[in-house]
Design a protein around this motif. Structure first.
Motif, PDB file in Angstrom:
ATOM      1  N   ALA A 165     -31.463   6.507  24.864  1.00 13.66           N
ATOM      2  CA  ALA A 165     -31.570   6.161  23.447  1.00 13.66           C
ATOM      3  C   ALA A 165     -30.340   6.683  22.698  1.00 13.66           C
ATOM      4  N   GLY A 166     -29.732   5.813  21.903  1.00  8.30           N
ATOM      5  CA  GLY A 166     -28.537   6.189  21.162  1.00  8.30           C
ATOM      6  C   GLY A 166     -27.239   5.885  21.861  1.00  8.30           C
ATOM      7  N   ALA A 167     -27.292   5.408  23.107  1.00  9.13           N
ATOM      8  CA  ALA A 167     -26.054   5.097  23.832  1.00  9.13           C
ATOM      9  C   ALA A 167     -25.373   3.883  23.204  1.00  9.13           C
ATOM     10  N   PRO A 168     -24.035   3.926  22.990  1.00  4.63           N
ATOM     11  CA  PRO A 168     -23.332   2.775  22.386  1.00  4.63           C
ATOM     12  C   PRO A 168     -23.293   1.599  23.348  1.00  4.63           C
ATOM     13  N   LEU A 169     -23.501   0.395  22.807  1.00 10.26           N
ATOM     14  CA  LEU A 169     -23.487  -0.821  23.605  1.00 10.26           C
ATOM     15  C   LEU A 169     -22.274  -1.683  23.301  1.00 10.26           C
ATOM     16  N   LEU A 170     -22.007  -1.946  22.031  1.00 14.81           N
ATOM     17  CA  LEU A 170     -20.861  -2.765  21.638  1.00 14.81           C
ATOM     18  C   LEU A 170     -20.555  -2.517  20.173  1.00 14.81           C
ATOM     19  N   SER A 171     -19.385  -2.991  19.715  1.00 13.89           N
ATOM     20  CA  SER A 171     -18.996  -2.861  18.319  1.00 13.89           C
ATOM     21  C   SER A 171     -18.634  -4.235  17.774  1.00 13.89           C
ATOM     22  N   ILE A 172     -18.945  -4.453  16.487  1.00 13.93           N
ATOM     23  CA  ILE A 172     -18.741  -5.739  15.821  1.00 13.93           C
ATOM     24  C   ILE A 172     -18.083  -5.486  14.469  1.00 13.93           C
ATOM     25  N   GLY A 173     -17.213  -6.401  14.065  1.00 15.33           N
ATOM     26  CA  GLY A 173     -16.596  -6.268  12.757  1.00 15.33           C
ATOM     27  C   GLY A 173     -15.998  -7.576  12.294  1.00 15.33           C
ATOM     28  N   PRO A 174     -15.914  -7.796  10.977  1.00 10.59           N
ATOM     29  CA  PRO A 174     -15.249  -8.990  10.439  1.00 10.59           C
ATOM     30  C   PRO A 174     -13.740  -8.874  10.586  1.00 10.59           C
ATOM     31  N   GLN A 175     -13.135  -9.778  11.335  1.00 13.04           N
ATOM     32  CA  GLN A 175     -11.729  -9.663  11.708  1.00 13.04           C
ATOM     33  C   GLN A 175     -10.780  -9.802  10.518  1.00 13.04           C
ATOM     34  N   ASN A 176     -11.199 -10.475   9.469  1.00 13.91           N
ATOM     35  CA  ASN A 176     -10.302 -10.699   8.330  1.00 13.91           C
ATOM     36  C   ASN A 176     -10.328  -9.548   7.323  1.00 13.91           C
ATOM     37  N   ASP A 177     -11.069  -8.496   7.600  1.00 13.06           N
ATOM     38  CA  ASP A 177     -11.173  -7.358   6.682  1.00 13.06           C
ATOM     39  C   ASP A 177     -10.405  -6.174   7.266  1.00 13.06           C
ATOM     40  N   LEU A 178      -9.070  -6.298   7.315  1.00  9.18           N
ATOM     41  CA  LEU A 178      -8.228  -5.286   7.947  1.00  9.18           C
ATOM     42  C   LEU A 178      -7.676  -4.302   6.925  1.00  9.18           C
ATOM     43  N   GLU A 179      -7.443  -3.078   7.384  1.00  6.74           N
ATOM     44  CA  GLU A 179      -6.717  -2.079   6.632  1.00  6.74           C
ATOM     45  C   GLU A 179      -5.754  -1.384   7.590  1.00  6.74           C
ATOM     46  N   ILE A 180      -4.917  -0.516   7.051  1.00  6.24           N
ATOM     47  CA  ILE A 180      -3.951   0.213   7.867  1.00  6.24           C
ATOM     48  C   ILE A 180      -4.196   1.702   7.676  1.00  6.24           C
ATOM     49  N   THR A 181      -4.157   2.435   8.775  1.00  6.24           N
ATOM     50  CA  THR A 181      -4.270   3.884   8.711  1.00  6.24           C
ATOM     51  C   THR A 181      -3.028   4.502   9.330  1.00  6.24           C
ATOM     52  N   VAL A 182      -2.503   5.525   8.672  1.00  7.36           N
ATOM     53  CA  VAL A 182      -1.299   6.204   9.153  1.00  7.36           C
ATOM     54  C   VAL A 182      -1.452   7.694   8.899  1.00  7.36           C
ATOM     55  N   ASN A 183      -1.020   8.495   9.863  1.00  6.83           N
ATOM     56  CA  ASN A 183      -1.082   9.948   9.738  1.00  6.83           C
ATOM     57  C   ASN A 183       0.305  10.473   9.367  1.00  6.83           C
ATOM     58  N   LYS A 191      -4.239  11.780   6.626  1.00  6.54           N
ATOM     59  CA  LYS A 191      -4.530  10.367   6.850  1.00  6.54           C
ATOM     60  C   LYS A 191      -4.400   9.596   5.542  1.00  6.54           C
ATOM     61  N   VAL A 192      -3.635   8.511   5.596  1.00 12.92           N
ATOM     62  CA  VAL A 192      -3.407   7.649   4.439  1.00 12.92           C
ATOM     63  C   VAL A 192      -3.897   6.247   4.802  1.00 12.92           C
ATOM     64  N   LEU A 193      -4.656   5.628   3.893  1.00 13.91           N
ATOM     65  CA  LEU A 193      -5.215   4.295   4.106  1.00 13.91           C
ATOM     66  C   LEU A 193      -4.528   3.304   3.179  1.00 13.91           C
ATOM     67  N   LEU A 194      -4.195   2.140   3.733  1.00 11.24           N
ATOM     68  CA  LEU A 194      -3.503   1.108   2.964  1.00 11.24           C
ATOM     69  C   LEU A 194      -4.225  -0.219   3.122  1.00 11.24           C
ATOM     70  N   ASP A 195      -4.182  -1.035   2.072  1.00 11.40           N
ATOM     71  CA  ASP A 195      -4.724  -2.395   2.091  1.00 11.40           C
ATOM     72  C   ASP A 195      -3.585  -3.402   2.166  1.00 11.40           C
ATOM     73  N   PHE A 196      -3.841  -4.511   2.868  1.00  9.47           N
ATOM     74  CA  PHE A 196      -2.851  -5.580   2.939  1.00  9.47           C
ATOM     75  C   PHE A 196      -2.785  -6.306   1.599  1.00  9.47           C
ATOM     76  N   VAL A 197      -1.563  -6.604   1.159  1.00 15.47           N
ATOM     77  CA  VAL A 197      -1.341  -7.473   0.005  1.00 15.47           C
ATOM     78  C   VAL A 197      -1.066  -8.895   0.482  1.00 15.47           C
ATOM     79  N   THR A 198      -0.397  -9.026   1.612  1.00 16.44           N
ATOM     80  CA  THR A 198      -0.126 -10.331   2.198  1.00 16.44           C
ATOM     81  C   THR A 198      -1.439 -10.977   2.620  1.00 16.44           C
ATOM     82  N   PRO A 199      -1.705 -12.237   2.251  1.00 19.26           N
ATOM     83  CA  PRO A 199      -2.972 -12.889   2.615  1.00 19.26           C
ATOM     84  C   PRO A 199      -3.180 -12.950   4.133  1.00 19.26           C
ATOM     85  N   ALA A 200      -4.453 -13.001   4.515  1.00 16.81           N
ATOM     86  CA  ALA A 200      -4.791 -13.028   5.940  1.00 16.81           C
ATOM     87  C   ALA A 200      -4.268 -14.286   6.623  1.00 16.81           C
ATOM     88  N   GLU A 201      -4.093 -15.372   5.866  1.00 17.07           N
ATOM     89  CA  GLU A 201      -3.606 -16.608   6.469  1.00 17.07           C
ATOM     90  C   GLU A 201      -2.179 -16.474   6.990  1.00 17.07           C
TER      91      GLU A 201
END
Length: 407
Positions: free
Chosen positions: A231-249, A301-311
């Motif tokens: 119980a509690g063991a990870p099986l898989l991960s899911i996410g919306p591909q068009n909702d990206l951000e950038i992380t940098v240390n 850790k610094v988080l950034l959002d894309f300004v360039t459209p996903a298209e």
């Protein structure tokens, strides 16, 4: 007459050759150099670092109960719909094998439970007989009481005896049910692995079906094969591909120089042109990271959002590496010179300025700078011609020539 004329001509040639050699020796030497002009232009100072893209909200699907998870019905990259797409199925696990001692103990427990069941059935029959006898006695006393030949106390005693007999019968009945359950439990301990599958029950009512918690793509699967999980063991991960951000240390000394909302350029991501991003959040706490050289560094850790459209970045996905240039400062009209023209003269910055084909050592005052240009605060004016990448042959007062004019 011919002989004196040849002597005169030979002497003239010798004198001319000596003159040419002397002129070559006495001619001043020019050092070829690269020259750049000091001009006003925009200047940006950036903090550069390697970053990583990631989906903002990644949903981890884990096993709600222990059991055997069946082979994954989805694959990495599959599109799933929330509440509709089945992403995992879990069924009860097989019973464990019993060694010789455990099997003997389980068989003895089963015999004990069966004997207790037989005893409970005998007690139930005795309780039933007592209750029937008490019922007949009550009926007889009740009849006599109706005719006036039995007293009220006799009727009450018969009624109490009937109630006690009924209670004993109910107790015996419950005891038999308990003993039957004990027999069933003891038999269950002796079930062999694979016995459930051989029974032919394929209804699937005992299984748990997990559906996608969010619409998106399957990012990772822990293991596609069937296996036992806790119980509690990870099986898989899911996410919306068009909702990206950038992380940098970033180094903490670099992080304090930028602010939320700062502009950034995303380069080396695989596309032909740089993408644009914006700093969304700078975490308030740093952490220690050991560099490749074994040096402990404080990173933020610094988080950034894309300004360039996903298209315009369709191939960019989760955990892709990128190179970031985060703008720390920008000037629209700055007097600047190439950073390659600067060198240290004692404790001050200096450059070689070209004046009348002569290199002049000139101290300068420098402000902000990036990897290509530096801001000029004093020492030279706009239009000055400076030598870039000066070699050891360049010194104050040396004659120089623009290398481009020699090509």
């Amino acid at each position: 007459m011919a002989f004196p004329i040849r002597k005169i001509l030979f002497g003239a040639v010798v004198v001319a050759g000596i003159g040419v050699v002397g002129w070559q020796i006495s001619r001043p030497e020019y050092v070829p150099v690269d020259i750049a002009t000091v001009t006003h232009a925009p200047l940006e100072v950036t903090v550069n670092a390697d970053g990583m893209t990631r989906i903002k909200d990644v949903y981890e699907v884990s096993a709600p109960v222990s059991g055997q998870v069946l082979r994954s019905p989805v694959r990495i990259g599959d599109q799933v719909e929330r509440g509709e797409t089945v992403v995992a199925r879990i069924e009860p696990g097989e019973p464990a094998f019993l060694d010789e001692r455990a099997r003997a103990q389980a068989a003895a427990a089963l015999g004990q439970a069966q004997a207790a069941l037989v005893l409970s059935e005998a007690n139930l029959r005795a309780a039933e007989a007592d209750m029937n006898n008490a019922q007949r006695q009550f009926d007889r006393i009740f009849s006599l009481h109706e005719r006036g030949t039995a007293s009220d106390s006799q009727l009450e005693q018969a009624e109490v005896a009937l109630d006690l007999a009924a209670a004993q019968f109910d107790s015996a009945l419950a005891n038999r049910s308990m003993r039957e359950s004990e027999v069933t439990a003891a038999e269950a301990v002796l079930i062999e692995p694979g016995a459930a599958n051989s029974s032919g029950d394929e209804s699937g009512d005992c299984c748990i079906t997990l559906t996608a918690p969010v619409s998106g793509q399957v990012l990772s699967i822990t293991n596609e094969s069937a296996r036992m999980v806790a119980a509690g063991a990870p099986l898989l991960s899911i996410g919306p591909q068009n909702d990206l951000e950038i992380t940098v240390n970033l180094l903490s000394t670099d992080a304090v120089r930028i602010a939320p909302g700062a502009r950034a350029y995303v380069e080396r991501w695989g596309g032909e042109r740089a993408l644009e991003a914006q700093v969304r959040k700078i975490e308030p706490a740093a952490f220690t990271k050991v560099s490749a050289l074994g040096i402990e560094e404080q990173r933020v850790k610094v988080l950034l959002d894309f300004v360039t459209p996903a298209e315009e970045r369709p191939a960019l996905g989760h955990n892709f590496r990128v190179y970031l240039r985060i703008v720390e400062w920008r000037g629209e009209d700055v007097l600047r010179l190439p950073i390659s023209a600067l060198f240290r003269d004692g404790g001050d910055w200096a450059v070689f300025v070209v004046e009348d084909e002569t290199a002049r050592l000139t101290p300068v005052e420098i402000g902000r700078r990036n990897t290509e240009f530096a801001e000029v605060l004093g020492g030279i004016a706009e239009g000055a011609r400076v030598i870039t990448h000066p070699s050891d042959r360049v010194d104050d007062g040396v004659l120089v020539v623009n290398r481009e004019s020699l090509e």
